[in-house]
Design a protein around this motif. Sequence first.
Motif, PDB file in Angstrom:
ATOM      1  N   TYR A 230     -34.003  15.111 -16.976  1.00 45.40           N
ATOM      2  CA  TYR A 230     -32.731  14.729 -17.593  1.00 45.40           C
ATOM      3  C   TYR A 230     -31.875  13.901 -16.642  1.00 45.40           C
ATOM      4  O   TYR A 230     -31.096  13.042 -17.080  1.00 45.40           O
ATOM      5  N   THR A 231     -32.015  14.144 -15.314  1.00 45.38           N
ATOM      6  CA  THR A 231     -31.204  13.378 -14.362  1.00 45.38           C
ATOM      7  C   THR A 231     -31.629  11.913 -14.333  1.00 45.38           C
ATOM      8  O   THR A 231     -30.790  11.019 -14.194  1.00 45.38           O
ATOM      9  N   VAL A 232     -32.916  11.670 -14.470  1.00 46.72           N
ATOM     10  CA  VAL A 232     -33.407  10.291 -14.476  1.00 46.72           C
ATOM     11  C   VAL A 232     -32.965   9.584 -15.758  1.00 46.72           C
ATOM     12  O   VAL A 232     -32.433   8.466 -15.725  1.00 46.72           O
ATOM     13  N   THR A 233     -33.171  10.250 -16.893  1.00 49.72           N
ATOM     14  CA  THR A 233     -32.805   9.659 -18.182  1.00 49.72           C
ATOM     15  C   THR A 233     -31.322   9.328 -18.242  1.00 49.72           C
ATOM     16  O   THR A 233     -30.925   8.219 -18.627  1.00 49.72           O
ATOM     17  N   HIS A 234     -30.480  10.272 -17.847  1.00 47.42           N
ATOM     18  CA  HIS A 234     -29.037  10.047 -17.961  1.00 47.42           C
ATOM     19  C   HIS A 234     -28.523   9.066 -16.914  1.00 47.42           C
ATOM     20  O   HIS A 234     -27.527   8.371 -17.155  1.00 47.42           O
ATOM     21  N   THR A 235     -29.179   8.993 -15.770  1.00 51.14           N
ATOM     22  CA  THR A 235     -28.790   7.984 -14.783  1.00 51.14           C
ATOM     23  C   THR A 235     -29.010   6.585 -15.344  1.00 51.14           C
ATOM     24  O   THR A 235     -28.149   5.702 -15.225  1.00 51.14           O
ATOM     25  N   ILE A 236     -30.161   6.383 -15.974  1.00 50.37           N
ATOM     26  CA  ILE A 236     -30.477   5.072 -16.555  1.00 50.37           C
ATOM     27  C   ILE A 236     -29.506   4.725 -17.677  1.00 50.37           C
ATOM     28  O   ILE A 236     -28.901   3.645 -17.698  1.00 50.37           O
ATOM     29  N   ILE A 237     -29.351   5.646 -18.620  1.00 46.37           N
ATOM     30  CA  ILE A 237     -28.527   5.371 -19.797  1.00 46.37           C
ATOM     31  C   ILE A 237     -27.052   5.224 -19.419  1.00 46.37           C
ATOM     32  O   ILE A 237     -26.361   4.309 -19.887  1.00 46.37           O
ATOM     33  N   SER A 238     -26.574   6.112 -18.547  1.00 46.06           N
ATOM     34  CA  SER A 238     -25.163   6.045 -18.160  1.00 46.06           C
ATOM     35  C   SER A 238     -24.853   4.771 -17.389  1.00 46.06           C
ATOM     36  O   SER A 238     -23.791   4.166 -17.573  1.00 46.06           O
ATOM     37  N   ALA A 239     -25.766   4.359 -16.519  1.00 45.30           N
ATOM     38  CA  ALA A 239     -25.526   3.156 -15.718  1.00 45.30           C
ATOM     39  C   ALA A 239     -25.376   1.929 -16.601  1.00 45.30           C
ATOM     40  O   ALA A 239     -24.436   1.137 -16.445  1.00 45.30           O
ATOM     41  N   ALA A 240     -26.294   1.769 -17.550  1.00 48.69           N
ATOM     42  CA  ALA A 240     -26.231   0.592 -18.427  1.00 48.69           C
ATOM     43  C   ALA A 240     -25.036   0.663 -19.365  1.00 48.69           C
ATOM     44  O   ALA A 240     -24.286  -0.308 -19.523  1.00 48.69           O
ATOM     45  N   ALA A 241     -24.845   1.828 -19.993  1.00 49.03           N
ATOM     46  CA  ALA A 241     -23.770   1.963 -20.976  1.00 49.03           C
ATOM     47  C   ALA A 241     -22.402   1.794 -20.330  1.00 49.03           C
ATOM     48  O   ALA A 241     -21.544   1.052 -20.831  1.00 49.03           O
ATOM     49  N   MET A 242     -22.183   2.468 -19.203  1.00 46.59           N
ATOM     50  CA  MET A 242     -20.872   2.400 -18.558  1.00 46.59           C
ATOM     51  C   MET A 242     -20.587   1.007 -18.007  1.00 46.59           C
ATOM     52  O   MET A 242     -19.452   0.520 -18.074  1.00 46.59           O
ATOM     53  N   THR A 243     -21.610   0.363 -17.466  1.00 46.80           N
ATOM     54  CA  THR A 243     -21.403  -0.981 -16.923  1.00 46.80           C
ATOM     55  C   THR A 243     -20.908  -1.931 -17.999  1.00 46.80           C
ATOM     56  O   THR A 243     -19.973  -2.716 -17.774  1.00 46.80           O
ATOM     57  N   TYR A 244     -21.497  -1.854 -19.191  1.00 47.52           N
ATOM     58  CA  TYR A 244     -21.068  -2.772 -20.245  1.00 47.52           C
ATOM     59  C   TYR A 244     -19.750  -2.352 -20.878  1.00 47.52           C
ATOM     60  O   TYR A 244     -19.007  -3.192 -21.381  1.00 47.52           O
ATOM     61  N   CYS A 245     -19.438  -1.071 -20.841  1.00 49.31           N
ATOM     62  CA  CYS A 245     -18.113  -0.655 -21.296  1.00 49.31           C
ATOM     63  C   CYS A 245     -17.029  -1.207 -20.371  1.00 49.31           C
ATOM     64  O   CYS A 245     -15.899  -1.444 -20.792  1.00 49.31           O
ATOM     65  N   LEU A 246     -17.393  -1.396 -19.108  1.00 49.75           N
ATOM     66  CA  LEU A 246     -16.450  -1.923 -18.118  1.00 49.75           C
ATOM     67  C   LEU A 246     -16.680  -3.410 -17.851  1.00 49.75           C
ATOM     68  O   LEU A 246     -16.260  -3.927 -16.813  1.00 49.75           O
ATOM     69  N   ALA A 247     -17.338  -4.087 -18.783  1.00 49.61           N
ATOM     70  CA  ALA A 247     -17.616  -5.516 -18.611  1.00 49.61           C
ATOM     71  C   ALA A 247     -16.356  -6.336 -18.325  1.00 49.61           C
ATOM     72  O   ALA A 247     -16.396  -7.249 -17.488  1.00 49.61           O
ATOM     73  N   PRO A 248     -15.209  -6.049 -18.972  1.00 54.04           N
ATOM     74  CA  PRO A 248     -14.000  -6.812 -18.638  1.00 54.04           C
ATOM     75  C   PRO A 248     -13.577  -6.641 -17.176  1.00 54.04           C
ATOM     76  O   PRO A 248     -13.029  -7.567 -16.571  1.00 54.04           O
ATOM     77  N   VAL A 249     -13.832  -5.451 -16.606  1.00 47.85           N
ATOM     78  CA  VAL A 249     -13.503  -5.217 -15.200  1.00 47.85           C
ATOM     79  C   VAL A 249     -14.405  -6.066 -14.305  1.00 47.85           C
ATOM     80  O   VAL A 249     -13.956  -6.648 -13.314  1.00 47.85           O
ATOM     81  N   VAL A 250     -15.692  -6.134 -14.665  1.00 50.42           N
ATOM     82  CA  VAL A 250     -16.635  -6.954 -13.897  1.00 50.42           C
ATOM     83  C   VAL A 250     -16.194  -8.416 -13.909  1.00 50.42           C
ATOM     84  O   VAL A 250     -16.204  -9.099 -12.876  1.00 50.42           O
ATOM     85  N   GLU A 251     -15.781  -8.886 -15.082  1.00 51.29           N
ATOM     86  CA  GLU A 251     -15.351 -10.285 -15.181  1.00 51.29           C
ATOM     87  C   GLU A 251     -14.054 -10.517 -14.412  1.00 51.29           C
ATOM     88  O   GLU A 251     -13.883 -11.552 -13.759  1.00 51.29           O
ATOM     89  N   ALA A 252     -13.139  -9.534 -14.459  1.00 52.28           N
ATOM     90  CA  ALA A 252     -11.861  -9.693 -13.766  1.00 52.28           C
ATOM     91  C   ALA A 252     -12.022  -9.653 -12.251  1.00 52.28           C
ATOM     92  O   ALA A 252     -11.309 -10.355 -11.522  1.00 52.28           O
ATOM     93  N   THR A 253     -12.957  -8.837 -11.761  1.00 54.88           N
ATOM     94  CA  THR A 253     -13.116  -8.680 -10.312  1.00 54.88           C
ATOM     95  C   THR A 253     -14.127  -9.637  -9.701  1.00 54.88           C
ATOM     96  O   THR A 253     -14.000 -10.031  -8.542  1.00 54.88           O
ATOM     97  N   HIS A 254     -15.151 -10.020 -10.487  1.00 53.36           N
ATOM     98  CA  HIS A 254     -16.212 -10.858  -9.932  1.00 53.36           C
ATOM     99  C   HIS A 254     -16.428 -12.162 -10.701  1.00 53.36           C
ATOM    100  O   HIS A 254     -17.270 -12.975 -10.315  1.00 53.36           O
ATOM    101  N   GLY A 255     -15.705 -12.341 -11.785  1.00 54.49           N
ATOM    102  CA  GLY A 255     -15.836 -13.579 -12.546  1.00 54.49           C
ATOM    103  C   GLY A 255     -17.173 -13.735 -13.242  1.00 54.49           C
ATOM    104  O   GLY A 255     -17.609 -14.855 -13.516  1.00 54.49           O
ATOM    105  N   VAL A 256     -17.829 -12.611 -13.547  1.00 55.05           N
ATOM    106  CA  VAL A 256     -19.146 -12.650 -14.185  1.00 55.05           C
ATOM    107  C   VAL A 256     -19.035 -12.128 -15.613  1.00 55.05           C
ATOM    108  O   VAL A 256     -18.512 -11.030 -15.844  1.00 55.05           O
ATOM    109  N   ASP A 257     -19.520 -12.914 -16.555  1.00 52.10           N
ATOM    110  CA  ASP A 257     -19.564 -12.509 -17.955  1.00 52.10           C
ATOM    111  C   ASP A 257     -20.898 -11.816 -18.205  1.00 52.10           C
ATOM    112  O   ASP A 257     -21.947 -12.464 -18.254  1.00 52.10           O
TER     113      ASP A 257
END
Length: 244
Positions: free
Chosen positions: A184-211
């Motif tokens: 479960y730790t492997v599965t949730h690490t993968i899913i959480s990393a991808a899901a959370m990163t895209y939920c915070l996509a505006p933060v990525v663009e604001a801090t690093h200028g990446v869409d």
Amino acid sequence: MVATLDSLKNDFGRKTGKSSHRSRRGRPSLAEMANRRESSQERLVKSAIGAFAKHGFETVTTGLIAENAGMAQSMVYYHFKTKEQIWKAAIEQLMRDLGERFPLATDELKDLDPVNRLKVLVRRFVRMSALDISLSRIMIHEGTTPGPRLIWLAERFLKPGFELFDETVTEGIKSGHLKDLPVYTVTHTIISAAAMTYCLAPVVEATHGVDLGDEVAMNELADSFLTILFDGLLAKPKGEGDSS
């Protein structure tokens, strides 16, 4: 012979091209009415998906859903009766859409070893998260306020996808390809990393200028996930060859 009233009407109609019977607009058929209802339901559900993803269940009102759909609030209750009912309808529609674009069937991957199969699944999930973050945002909202809705969502929709990762990781552990970690730790690490990163996509663009919605960035992110997951962050010493 004296012309009857009907014959005069018919004769007038032939000369003028007009029917002797008054044309009147008929009432819509049952099929047309059903299509109209379906159309209004679709608009409400689409509005609900966006509202629940952005604000969460507790904050959203049926008035907001109706307003965003350009309809009267009474239409929500006409079609769905309760806010929870339209929430479930929104989830079902969202999962149908995602299922069509990213089916769970993995028959084409059965000949791959567990590691390469897991890599394909990771790339698919990254792409799914990039193209539609509504599900990820709804999962986060529901995960912070656990209750009957989260249980319904997990039992009906989330578990099959999570189990696909679980089975692949388990097979990799049994075959010796992957370290023996709690699955479960492997599965949730993968899913959480991808899901959370895209939920915070505006933060990525604001801090690093990446869409992150850009195709190049999408592939870069998937590559980085795979590198960190399978190779780690530590660089190999100079002169050390690839051990894979």
